[in-house]
Design an enzyme around this catalytic site. Structure first.
Site, short mmCIF file in Angstrom:
data_model
loop_
_atom_site.label_atom_id
_atom_site.label_comp_id
_atom_site.label_asym_id
_atom_site.label_seq_id
_atom_site.Cartn_x
_atom_site.Cartn_y
_atom_site.Cartn_z
N ASP A 1 -23.92 16.21 -37.45
CA ASP A 1 -24.11 14.78 -37.19
C ASP A 1 -23.93 14.55 -35.69
O ASP A 1 -22.88 14.92 -35.13
CB ASP A 1 -23.03 14.03 -37.99
N ASN B 1 -33.37 13.13 -30.11
CA ASN B 1 -34.37 12.48 -30.96
C ASN B 1 -33.77 11.81 -32.20
O ASN B 1 -34.38 10.88 -32.74
CB ASN B 1 -35.41 13.53 -31.37
N TYR C 1 -31.56 -1.98 -33.50
CA TYR C 1 -32.42 -0.87 -33.07
C TYR C 1 -32.91 -1.09 -31.63
O TYR C 1 -32.86 -0.19 -30.79
CB TYR C 1 -33.59 -0.78 -34.04
N ALA D 1 -31.53 -2.91 -29.30
CA ALA D 1 -30.40 -2.76 -28.36
C ALA D 1 -30.08 -1.28 -28.15
O ALA D 1 -29.81 -0.85 -27.02
CB ALA D 1 -29.19 -3.51 -28.90
N LYS E 1 -32.13 1.25 -28.37
CA LYS E 1 -33.20 1.92 -27.62
C LYS E 1 -33.24 1.42 -26.16
O LYS E 1 -33.53 2.18 -25.24
CB LYS E 1 -34.55 1.72 -28.31
N ILE F 1 -45.63 5.23 -34.83
CA ILE F 1 -45.96 6.62 -35.14
C ILE F 1 -45.79 6.86 -36.64
O ILE F 1 -44.79 6.43 -37.23
CB ILE F 1 -45.00 7.59 -34.38
#
Ligand code: NAI
Length: 247
Positions: A63, A90, A155, A157, A159, A188
């Site tokens: 993790d 990633n 999400y 924030a 990124k 994607i």
């Protein structure tokens, strides 16, 4: 042309989706891909798939939010190969919901995996790269980190944070010949987006100038370039792979 001959590359969240494509491409270009993911079964399958076509990969189940676990895995990789050349951060999750109703636990989970996980892996790999006076880090951000999105405050924030972290680490590490860049994929096709209702997929696709969803390979190709010497004068940048979605 094999651009990454004999390099050692760690890719997090690489058992499937974009991460797996990155690992596949990086191995295709001559590197050993070290796949790190939560999902043990998927890690084994991913490693086997790369091995089956004669390229090099090894896997670890871990993790990215567990700094002790990450430190000990990186130590093991360094012991085995004597170096770590490339890190691709990633691993990422979504827990969407309108801000008004968002549970704090959903906020924390997304910030923890996406942003803190990127920080932890960067910090733990940096000791080896700094010592070696060489290294390449690629952080997978998202166009959502640039433009925001209703229903994805956590999400977006995380990124946006990754983009700022990319710039700070690029400045901090540049003098030791370590380049840090971010990739901001658009829409994607992966298991993450397969979960979305068809109507949302259709609406998004209609807004993309190149009129199609991206593929994981579209993202992986850019990562290979950024990890190669050909990108030797590029650092601190966020490069979009989004079919022209935002410009
Ligand atoms: P995915 O959900 O298909 O794969 C993510 C992988 O990360 C899974 O194998 C999962 O087990 C692993 N993972 C999750 N939490 C982890 C943790 N704490 N530690 C280790 N591994 C963990 O996702 P996808 O679509 O391949 O996304 C990959 C990255 O690309 C993510 O950072 C995502 O935010 C980003 N991205 C994806 C876009 C898309 O349209 N699919 C668009 C923009 C960015």
């Amino acid at each position: 042309m094999k651009r990454l001959e004999d390099k050692v590359a760690i890719i997090t969240g690489a058992a499937r989706g974009i991460g797996f494509s990155i690992a596949e491409k990086i191995s295709e270009h001559g590197a050993t891909s070290v796949i790190i993911d939560l999902d043990k079964k998927a890690v084994d399958t991913a490693v086997q798939q790369i091995d089956d076509i004669g390229n090099r990969a090894i896997g670890f189940t871990a993790d990215v939010t567990n700094s002790e676990e990450i430190a000990s895995i990186f130590k093991e990789i360094h012991k085995e190969f004597g170096k770590i050349d490339i890190l691709i951060n990633n691993a990422g999750i979504t827990k969407d919901g309108l801000l008004m109703k968002m549970k704090e636990s959903d906020w924390d989970a997304v910030i923890n995996v996406n942003l803190k996980g990127t920080f932890i892996c960067t910090q733990k790999v940096s000791r080896y790269m700094l010592k070696n006076r060489s290294g390449i880090i690629v952080n997978i951000a998202s166009v959502i980190g640039l433009m925001g999105n209703a229903g994805q405050a956590n999400y977006a924030a995380s990124k946006g944070g990754i983009i700022a972290l990319t710039k700070s680490s690029a400045k901090e590490f540049a003098s030791r010949n370590i380049r840090v860049n971010a990739v901001a994929p658009g829409f994607i096709q992966t298991e993450m987006t397969d979960k979305l209702p068809q109507e949302i997929i259709d609406n998004y696709s209609a807004a993309i100038p190149l009129s199609r969803m991206g593929t994981a390979t579209d993202v992986a190709n850019l990562c290979v370039f950024l990890a190669s010497d050909e990108a030797g004068y590029i650092t601190g940048q966020t490069i979009q792979v989004d079919g022209g979605l935002i410009m």
